[in-house]
Structures are given as C-alpha cells and as structure tokens.
Design an enzyme around this catalytic site. Structure first.
Site, PDB file in Angstrom:
ATOM      1  N   CYS A   1      -4.867   0.213  -6.423  1.00  0.00           N
ATOM      2  CA  CYS A   1      -4.980   1.497  -5.955  1.00  0.00           C
ATOM      3  C   CYS A   1      -4.484   2.586  -6.174  1.00  0.00           C
ATOM      4  CB  CYS A   1      -4.423   1.015  -4.218  1.00  0.00           C
ATOM      5  SG  CYS A   1      -5.469  -0.180  -3.403  1.00  0.00           S
TER       6      CYS A   1
ATOM      7  N   ASP B   1       2.891  -0.517   2.775  1.00  0.00           N
ATOM      8  CA  ASP B   1       1.502  -1.000   2.839  1.00  0.00           C
ATOM      9  C   ASP B   1       1.251  -0.744   4.153  1.00  0.00           C
ATOM     10  OD1 ASP B   1       1.392  -1.305   0.174  1.00  0.00           O
ATOM     11  OD2 ASP B   1       1.260  -3.604   0.466  1.00  0.00           O
TER      12      ASP B   1
ATOM     13  N   ARG C   1      -3.970  -3.949 -10.163  1.00  0.00           N
ATOM     14  CA  ARG C   1      -2.664  -3.788 -10.903  1.00  0.00           C
ATOM     15  C   ARG C   1      -1.910  -5.275 -11.439  1.00  0.00           C
ATOM     16  NH1 ARG C   1       1.698  -0.211 -11.968  1.00  0.00           N
ATOM     17  NH2 ARG C   1       3.461  -0.785 -11.474  1.00  0.00           N
TER      18      ARG C   1
ATOM     19  N   LYS D   1      -2.038 -11.878   0.123  1.00  0.00           N
ATOM     20  CA  LYS D   1      -2.562 -11.470  -1.189  1.00  0.00           C
ATOM     21  C   LYS D   1      -1.467 -11.386  -2.048  1.00  0.00           C
ATOM     22  CE  LYS D   1      -3.763  -6.649  -1.931  1.00  0.00           C
ATOM     23  NZ  LYS D   1      -2.622  -6.365  -2.968  1.00  0.00           N
ATOM     24  N   ASN D   2      -0.249 -10.375  -1.685  1.00  0.00           N
ATOM     25  CA  ASN D   2       0.643 -10.110  -2.558  1.00  0.00           C
ATOM     26  C   ASN D   2       1.469 -11.554  -3.198  1.00  0.00           C
ATOM     27  OD1 ASN D   2      -0.181  -7.518  -2.672  1.00  0.00           O
ATOM     28  ND2 ASN D   2       1.347  -6.614  -1.608  1.00  0.00           N
TER      29      ASN D   2
ATOM     30  N   ARG E   1       2.333   4.848 -10.458  1.00  0.00           N
ATOM     31  CA  ARG E   1       2.293   3.378 -10.698  1.00  0.00           C
ATOM     32  C   ARG E   1       2.334   2.997 -12.286  1.00  0.00           C
ATOM     33  NH1 ARG E   1      -1.141   0.195  -6.401  1.00  0.00           N
ATOM     34  NH2 ARG E   1       0.861  -1.083  -6.530  1.00  0.00           N
ATOM     35  N   PRO E   2       3.328   3.595 -13.022  1.00  0.00           N
ATOM     36  CA  PRO E   2       3.505   3.188 -14.315  1.00  0.00           C
ATOM     37  C   PRO E   2       4.282   1.781 -14.507  1.00  0.00           C
ATOM     38  CG  PRO E   2       5.499   4.568 -13.563  1.00  0.00           C
ATOM     39  CD  PRO E   2       4.460   4.461 -12.486  1.00  0.00           C
ATOM     40  N   ILE E   3       4.223   1.236 -15.715  1.00  0.00           N
ATOM     41  CA  ILE E   3       4.868  -0.009 -15.829  1.00  0.00           C
ATOM     42  C   ILE E   3       6.067  -0.008 -16.895  1.00  0.00           C
ATOM     43  CG2 ILE E   3       2.750  -1.432 -15.236  1.00  0.00           C
ATOM     44  CD1 ILE E   3       2.461  -1.679 -18.184  1.00  0.00           C
ATOM     45  N   ASP E   4       6.540   1.108 -16.974  1.00  0.00           N
ATOM     46  CA  ASP E   4       7.772   1.521 -17.770  1.00  0.00           C
ATOM     47  C   ASP E   4       8.909   0.306 -17.420  1.00  0.00           C
ATOM     48  OD1 ASP E   4       8.109   3.019 -15.512  1.00  0.00           O
ATOM     49  OD2 ASP E   4       9.670   4.056 -16.166  1.00  0.00           O
ATOM     50  N   LEU E   5       9.253   0.008 -16.187  1.00  0.00           N
ATOM     51  CA  LEU E   5      10.258  -0.823 -15.892  1.00  0.00           C
ATOM     52  C   LEU E   5      10.010  -2.174 -16.473  1.00  0.00           C
ATOM     53  CD1 LEU E   5      11.642  -0.305 -12.324  1.00  0.00           C
ATOM     54  CD2 LEU E   5      12.225   0.805 -14.368  1.00  0.00           C
TER      55      LEU E   5
ATOM     56  N   ARG F   1     -10.526  -5.799  -1.125  1.00  0.00           N
ATOM     57  CA  ARG F   1      -9.713  -6.146  -2.127  1.00  0.00           C
ATOM     58  C   ARG F   1      -8.564  -7.111  -1.242  1.00  0.00           C
ATOM     59  NH1 ARG F   1      -6.632  -1.964  -4.731  1.00  0.00           N
ATOM     60  NH2 ARG F   1      -5.521  -3.830  -5.525  1.00  0.00           N
TER      61      ARG F   1
HETATM   62  C1  UD1 Z   1       3.675  -4.104  -4.984  1.00  0.00           C
HETATM   63  C2  UD1 Z   1       2.584  -4.554  -3.879  1.00  0.00           C
HETATM   64  C3  UD1 Z   1       2.008  -3.156  -3.049  1.00  0.00           C
HETATM   65  C4  UD1 Z   1       3.283  -2.642  -2.347  1.00  0.00           C
HETATM   66  C5  UD1 Z   1       4.445  -2.275  -3.338  1.00  0.00           C
HETATM   67  C6  UD1 Z   1       5.616  -1.889  -2.571  1.00  0.00           C
HETATM   68  C7  UD1 Z   1       1.564  -6.329  -4.854  1.00  0.00           C
HETATM   69  C8  UD1 Z   1       0.073  -6.764  -5.589  1.00  0.00           C
HETATM   70  N1  UD1 Z   1       1.651  -5.077  -4.782  1.00  0.00           N
HETATM   71  O1  UD1 Z   1       3.128  -3.028  -5.863  1.00  0.00           O
HETATM   72  O2  UD1 Z   1       1.215  -3.827  -2.185  1.00  0.00           O
HETATM   73  O3  UD1 Z   1       2.787  -1.421  -1.833  1.00  0.00           O
HETATM   74  O4  UD1 Z   1       4.729  -3.354  -4.255  1.00  0.00           O
HETATM   75  O5  UD1 Z   1       5.923  -2.638  -1.788  1.00  0.00           O
HETATM   76  O6  UD1 Z   1       2.303  -6.982  -4.538  1.00  0.00           O
HETATM   77  N2  UD1 Z   1       7.486   2.249 -10.649  1.00  0.00           N
HETATM   78  C9  UD1 Z   1       7.604   2.752 -11.707  1.00  0.00           C
HETATM   79  N3  UD1 Z   1       7.821   1.931 -13.088  1.00  0.00           N
HETATM   80  C10 UD1 Z   1       7.318   0.739 -13.082  1.00  0.00           C
HETATM   81  C11 UD1 Z   1       7.167   0.058 -11.803  1.00  0.00           C
HETATM   82  C12 UD1 Z   1       6.969   0.513 -10.608  1.00  0.00           C
HETATM   83  O7  UD1 Z   1       7.997   3.941 -11.848  1.00  0.00           O
HETATM   84  O8  UD1 Z   1       7.583   0.134 -14.254  1.00  0.00           O
HETATM   85  C13 UD1 Z   1       7.257   2.949  -9.174  1.00  0.00           C
HETATM   86  C14 UD1 Z   1       5.979   2.861  -8.667  1.00  0.00           C
HETATM   87  O9  UD1 Z   1       5.199   3.798  -9.288  1.00  0.00           O
HETATM   88  C15 UD1 Z   1       6.319   2.920  -7.282  1.00  0.00           C
HETATM   89  C16 UD1 Z   1       7.798   2.161  -7.044  1.00  0.00           C
HETATM   90  O10 UD1 Z   1       8.162   1.875  -8.185  1.00  0.00           O
HETATM   91  O11 UD1 Z   1       6.594   4.372  -7.131  1.00  0.00           O
HETATM   92  C17 UD1 Z   1       7.425   0.692  -6.565  1.00  0.00           C
HETATM   93  O12 UD1 Z   1       6.537  -0.016  -7.291  1.00  0.00           O
HETATM   94  P1  UD1 Z   1       6.331  -1.481  -7.253  1.00  0.00           P
HETATM   95  O13 UD1 Z   1       7.447  -1.916  -6.301  1.00  0.00           O
HETATM   96  O14 UD1 Z   1       6.397  -1.860  -8.608  1.00  0.00           O
HETATM   97  O15 UD1 Z   1       4.907  -1.902  -6.779  1.00  0.00           O
HETATM   98  P2  UD1 Z   1       3.991  -2.702  -7.048  1.00  0.00           P
HETATM   99  O16 UD1 Z   1       4.393  -3.983  -7.628  1.00  0.00           O
HETATM  100  O17 UD1 Z   1       2.919  -2.109  -8.010  1.00  0.00           O
END
Ligand code: UD1
Length: 416
Positions: free
Chosen positions: A116, A305, A92, A22-23, A121-125, A397
């Site tokens: 989920c 996961d 997401r 999936k990922n 799970r912000p997208i600030d980065l 999902r």
């Molecule tokens: C992806 C995977 C998910 C997996 C996760 C960690 C997909 C579709 N999903 O999720 O299954 O559990 O990687 O291996 O591939 N964060 C921030 N700001 C940001 C981005 C992330 O604070 O802009 C934080 C998140 O809240 C979290 C951590 O960074 O605590 C890791 O998140 P991230 O690696 O980005 O996970 P996803 O890409 O959402």
C-alpha cells in the site's frame, strides 16, 4: 466491476465470522520455504495478498494447494528461479522471502517490494541487519541482490520498531549458525504467530511477544501444521461498521486478547461490547463519545491499520477530535474522499483535525489503499443516499467477501 455500490442508512444486525489474519498468514507462508516437505496452514484467508504469496511460492517450485481455508505448501520441488515481478511489486510482504531464501539458498535478487502507498516504506532496517548476519548486498535503483555463504547469528539492535524487519530477521535467524538477538523487536500478535509456527516446526525462539527475541539456530526444521489466528484488523473493521451504521453485530472468533486498545477506544467512543466465549457482541452508538484523541503506535498501542476506520467513526461521532499518526507518514489519503462525503477534516503534518459533521452523504469516492478503502465502505454505510467506492482491488487485498459479509448483516451493497 472494480467498485462497490452502497445504499447507505441501514443499521447492521447479525453475525459475521472473522477470517484468518492476513498479516500472520503471509510471513508464515514465507516461512514454509525453510522446511523440507509439506506444511498445512489452516485458516488462511482467501484474499489477493495471500494469493500473490501462493504464486510467489509456486514460482519457486513449491506445490501450493488450497482447500477451503487450508493452504498446503510442499517445498520439495523448490528450485531457484525468478519470482513474478507483478506479485513482488504489489505486495510488501514479498520482502519476507529475503530472509527465508537466504536461509534456504544463500542468494536472492529481487525488485524492491510494493504494498500500500502509505508512506516511503523503505527496507533499510531489513538490509542493514542482514548485513550484520554475514550477507553481502548490492543495491541498484530497482532492486537488490543479497548473497551469503552461511547466515551467522548476531546481536541486532533495531533503531525503531518494524514488524516486517522483525519477521524477516526471525526467518533469517532460525537456521543461522549460532545465536541471534533482536533488540527492539516488534511485539505484534502476528510476530507471536510466526514464532509459534516456527516453534512447532522445531525452531528455538525465546521472548516471542516481547521486545527482545533470542533465537538459537537449529540444523533443520520439520514439516508441521498450524492454525492462523483471526484477523484483529478485520474484526476492528466490522466493529467500526457497527459503530458508524448503528445496530448489533456479533463478531464470531474476534481475537479479543489482541484488540485491547481498539476495544478500549471503541467503548470510549460510544460502543457497548459484551464478551462471550466465542466472540464479542457490539452495540454501536450506545452513548456519546467521550474520546477526542486517537494516537497510533506499535502494538499494544492503537494500530495504524485501524486509523482510517476510526477516522470515520470519529467524524460521525458528532464531536470534534484529532488523530495523530506516528507510524506511517502518508496515511491520511482517505481525507479528501471523506470530505467529499461531508466530513470536515484538515491535515497538518501527522495530525488530522476532525470537525463536527452533520453526517455524510453519498458520493463516488476512490479507494487509494487497503484500509482506507474499507473505511470508505464503512463511511458509505452511514451516509444518506448511494455511494460508489472505486478501486475495489485494494480492499480485496485484505478482506474476504466484504460485500457478502455486509449484506449478511443487513447492509445494502453490491459489486458495481
Ligand atoms: C506491517 C503490516 C502493516 C502495518 C505495519 C505497522 C504486514 C504485511 N504489514 O507493515 O499492515 O500497518 O506493519 O503495524 O504485516 N521502516 C523503515 N525502514 C525499514 C522498515 C520500516 O523506515 O526497513 C518504517 C516504515 O516506513 C514505517 C515504520 O518503519 O514508517 C513501520 O513499518 P513496519 O513496521 O516495517 O511495517 P510493515 O512491516 O511494512
């Protein structure tokens, strides 16, 4: 019919073929937007997250066809228009479209993506690094608009590892002007798969699978085909099922080289694993567990996961243990449900303490997110009596036919 009924107490026996990842599929499907023409993505799992990504691509004018596990995306009819907000909100990975659409059209407005509920799970980065690449971003309460005349290469230092941000920035960088360096990049196999796909299409990416990626922007990418690797988390799910229910299961096509840490923990917790050319044979419950601590982390460490699945394995091991979750802050939502089945688990901050349990009993339990939902199904396989896991849509999902697959392995389960 949004539930699964499981009659517990049956050992598993047989073979299951591990579906495509999936990922890996999701960012690769998003990446097709960068390419004029038709791409053929093989081994795409038939799961609702992939379906939502297909819908998002269709809403942007792409022609998307599925034939078995092959998904064909033709981007020639691409036109800017509104994406269906229900798909953006449930998944997401819709955020992945930001990098791709900025590269393609220079503009995107969207609601904040969902997924989920396992943390903030912000997208600030993602947004901060895109700004460094020459994107102007205006945020509001519900979403944001991003705009650029031309994406520019930049040196992007991520303050911590993010899989999604790394993927999004790769998608933004492959057609950008000049060189982009991503420091502290995620090293997950799904990133490697995305880079492999893009390289097949003509992208210039160095360092895939390492924490430093160097991407030289190219003028255009060409239509290509790609086979998505097998899903390491789905393989880990059936491995956990065998460890909890007992028995012997052959995991055909399990991506062994991506599962080192999970297999290592599994053996320490009592499984016996035999490696064969086309998969692994798992014998569950072969010896007593010699492992009382699991700590999640970024690849190649133990995947977050797999955490709730191994929580079930640990809770049934007959020994006390602890799980430390270092990636997502809200990933213990399964705990009250497991306690209703007889587990003894308490949570303190990011640590779950697992007490000795005399075994699980059947109960009606609620899936609250994807992997936690699958973990409840696994728990029910090992429980005495009948269980019902509600909110099956969360499990759908990420899993193709989990009920059918478990039945083929001898479990007694049905849709309810
Ligand atoms: C992806 C995977 C998910 C997996 C996760 C960690 C997909 C579709 N999903 O999720 O299954 O559990 O990687 O291996 O591939 N964060 C921030 N700001 C940001 C981005 C992330 O604070 O802009 C934080 C998140 O809240 C979290 C951590 O960074 O605590 C890791 O998140 P991230 O690696 O980005 O996970 P996803 O890409 O959402």
């Amino acid at each position: 019919m949004d539930a699964i009924r499981i009659y517990g107490g049956n050992c598993l026996d047989g073979q299951t073929t591990i579906q495509g990842s999936k990922n890996a599929s999701l960012p690769i499907l998003a990446a097709t937007l960068l390419i004029d023409g038709t791409c053929e993505i093989e081994n795409c799992p038939d799961i609702s997250d992939v379906y939502h990504m297909q819908r998002l691509l269709e809403s942007l004018g792409c022609k998307v066809e599925r034939e078995g596990t092959l998904v064909r995306v033709n981007t020639q009819g691409f036109s800017e228009c509104d994406m269906p907000s229900d798909s953006v909100c449930v998944m997401r990975s819709s955020v992945m479209l930001v990098g791709a659409l900025l590269a393609r059209t220079g503009k995107i407005c969207m609601e904040y993506p969902g997924g989920c509920v396992i943390g903030a799970r912000p997208i600030d980065l993602h947004l901060r690094s895109l700004r460094q690449m020459g994107v102007t971003i205006t945020e509001s309460e519900d979403g944001f608009c991003a705009e650029t005349t031309r994406l520019r290469g930049a040196v992007l230092r991520l303050p911590f590892v993010s899989v999604g941000a790394t993927e999004n920035l790769i998608l933004a960088a492959v057609l950008a002007e000049g060189e982009t360096v991503i420091e502290s990049a995620a090293r997950e196999p799904e990133i490697q798969a995305l880079c492999d796909f893009l390289r097949c299409a003509g992208a210039k990416i160095e360092g895939a699978g390492t924490e430093r990626l160097v991407i030289h922007g190219v003028e255009r990418l060409n239509p290509t085909g790609y086979r998505v690797p097998a899903d390491r988390i789905v393989a880990g799910t059936y491995l956990s099922a065998c460890m909890c229910a007992g028995g012997h299961v052959f995991l055909k096509d399990a991506p062994v080289s991506h599962m080192e840490s999970v297999l290592d923990y599994a053996v320490r917790m009592g499984a016996a694993i035999s490696y064969e050319a086309d998969g692994i044979l798992v014998a569950g419950r072969e010896h007593e567990s010699a492992c009382d601590t699991v700590v999640t982390g970024c690849y190649p460490e133990f995947p977050t996961d797999m955490q709730s699945l191994f929580m079930v394995v640990m809770a049934l091991s007959g020994q006390a243990g602890r799980i430390e979750e270092t990636v997502f802050e809200n990933r213990f939502r399964i705990v009250p449900e497991l306690c209703r089945m007889g587990a003894d688990i308490t949570v303190q901050g990011n640590v779950a303490h697992i007490g000795r349990s005399a075994g699980f009993h059947g109960a009606i339990v609620q899936a609250k997110e994807l992997r936690g939902g699958a973990a409840l199904v696994i728990a029910a396989l090992a429980a005495d009596g009948t269980s019902i896991v509600t909110n099956r849509h969360y499990i759908d999902r990420g899993y193709e036919d989990i009920v059918l697959n478990l039945r083929a392995l001898g479990a007694k389960a049905e849709l309810a």
